[in-house]
Design a protein around this motif. Sequence first.
Motif, PDB file in Angstrom:
ATOM      1  N   THR A   1       0.840  -1.218  -0.092  1.00  0.00           N
ATOM      2  CA  THR A   1       0.013  -0.068   0.231  1.00  0.00           C
ATOM      3  C   THR A   1       0.963   1.228   0.068  1.00  0.00           C
ATOM      4  O   THR A   1       0.566   2.406  -0.677  1.00  0.00           O
TER       5      THR A   1
ATOM      6  N   THR B   1     -11.611   6.331  -1.655  1.00  0.00           N
ATOM      7  CA  THR B   1     -12.470   7.900  -1.911  1.00  0.00           C
ATOM      8  C   THR B   1     -13.843   7.502  -2.379  1.00  0.00           C
ATOM      9  O   THR B   1     -14.663   8.032  -1.783  1.00  0.00           O
TER      10      THR B   1
ATOM     11  N   ALA C   1      -6.672   9.565   1.399  1.00  0.00           N
ATOM     12  CA  ALA C   1      -5.494   9.209   1.108  1.00  0.00           C
ATOM     13  C   ALA C   1      -4.573   9.219   2.534  1.00  0.00           C
ATOM     14  O   ALA C   1      -3.883   8.305   2.507  1.00  0.00           O
TER      15      ALA C   1
ATOM     16  N   HIS D   1       2.528   1.438  -3.681  1.00  0.00           N
ATOM     17  CA  HIS D   1       1.267   1.585  -4.544  1.00  0.00           C
ATOM     18  C   HIS D   1       0.061   1.929  -4.065  1.00  0.00           C
ATOM     19  O   HIS D   1      -0.895   1.255  -3.968  1.00  0.00           O
TER      20      HIS D   1
ATOM     21  N   GLU E   1      -2.143   4.318  -4.890  1.00  0.00           N
ATOM     22  CA  GLU E   1      -3.266   4.644  -5.768  1.00  0.00           C
ATOM     23  C   GLU E   1      -4.403   4.118  -5.728  1.00  0.00           C
ATOM     24  O   GLU E   1      -5.676   4.613  -5.652  1.00  0.00           O
ATOM     25  N   PRO E   2      -4.397   2.903  -6.168  1.00  0.00           N
ATOM     26  CA  PRO E   2      -5.537   1.952  -6.054  1.00  0.00           C
ATOM     27  C   PRO E   2      -6.526   1.936  -4.728  1.00  0.00           C
ATOM     28  O   PRO E   2      -7.725   1.946  -4.799  1.00  0.00           O
ATOM     29  N   ARG E   3      -5.691   2.049  -3.542  1.00  0.00           N
ATOM     30  CA  ARG E   3      -6.216   1.919  -2.196  1.00  0.00           C
ATOM     31  C   ARG E   3      -7.113   3.331  -1.998  1.00  0.00           C
ATOM     32  O   ARG E   3      -8.046   3.222  -1.567  1.00  0.00           O
ATOM     33  N   ILE E   4      -6.197   4.278  -2.487  1.00  0.00           N
ATOM     34  CA  ILE E   4      -6.799   5.917  -2.156  1.00  0.00           C
ATOM     35  C   ILE E   4      -7.995   5.914  -3.135  1.00  0.00           C
ATOM     36  O   ILE E   4      -9.126   6.434  -2.648  1.00  0.00           O
ATOM     37  N   LYS E   5      -7.957   5.401  -4.360  1.00  0.00           N
ATOM     38  CA  LYS E   5      -9.305   5.410  -5.159  1.00  0.00           C
ATOM     39  C   LYS E   5     -10.452   4.632  -4.549  1.00  0.00           C
ATOM     40  O   LYS E   5     -11.443   5.186  -4.546  1.00  0.00           O
TER      41      LYS E   5
ATOM     42  N   ARG F   1      -2.704   5.633   4.238  1.00  0.00           N
ATOM     43  CA  ARG F   1      -1.397   5.705   4.385  1.00  0.00           C
ATOM     44  C   ARG F   1      -0.965   5.442   6.176  1.00  0.00           C
ATOM     45  O   ARG F   1      -0.289   4.503   6.316  1.00  0.00           O
TER      46      ARG F   1
END
Length: 229
Positions: free
Chosen positions: A21, A33, A56, A24, A26-30, A60
């Motif tokens: 995580t 969200t 985001a 990378h 971005e996929p988890r943040i997307k 993290r």
Amino acid sequence: MLRRIAHPLLATAFVADGVDTLIHPEPRIKTATAAVQQGEQRLPPGIASHLPDDPARIVRITAAVRIGSGVLLAMGKLPRLSTAVLAATVVPAALSKPGFWTEEDLERRSARRNALLEDVSLLGGLLIASTDRQGKPSLGWRGRRAVARLHADDSAPNRLADAAKVHGPELASALLARGEHVADSAREHGPELVAALKDRSERLAEAARQHGTRFADATRAAWAPPSSE
């Protein structure tokens, strides 16, 4: 020995997921969200107001917590606390993922379903590990043992009553035999005892008659008033 093997195995998935995580995000943040946006639309305003404003950052922080708690669990440090923290990170992560029932593609639906089942299985294992006291008795066990001891103490009068029922006739027979023996001894030696007491009392009366007069004269002399010559 079993815990030294099981703890690192359980922590591996969380450490690897946390590292992936952070590398990378971005996929988890997307995904996070989208989950927050859906929650703001579907949940009541009072609950929706508590949703995070920065998904985001939450992603993290959750990754860092998973890595730290996983490392502690693998090293055997604070195992109950670390497993409880990891269990707390599983629930929001599972809820943020889109439901497999909304996916039309069969392969993607199967993959999402398997991912959800993995999260549920990990959550169950973490809950079990969080209650592991490493052989030490829990508070509940000690409480039940204390209650059992109290019940055992309360049953003491019942045990005494049961013993009296069993041995009562024998005790009564022994007391009766002892009483009969004492009575026989009294009947056998009673006349001798009465004669001895009578002789003793006669001698005491004779001594009182002999010395009574002198004792009375001495008493009157001691208490007589002095002469006025």
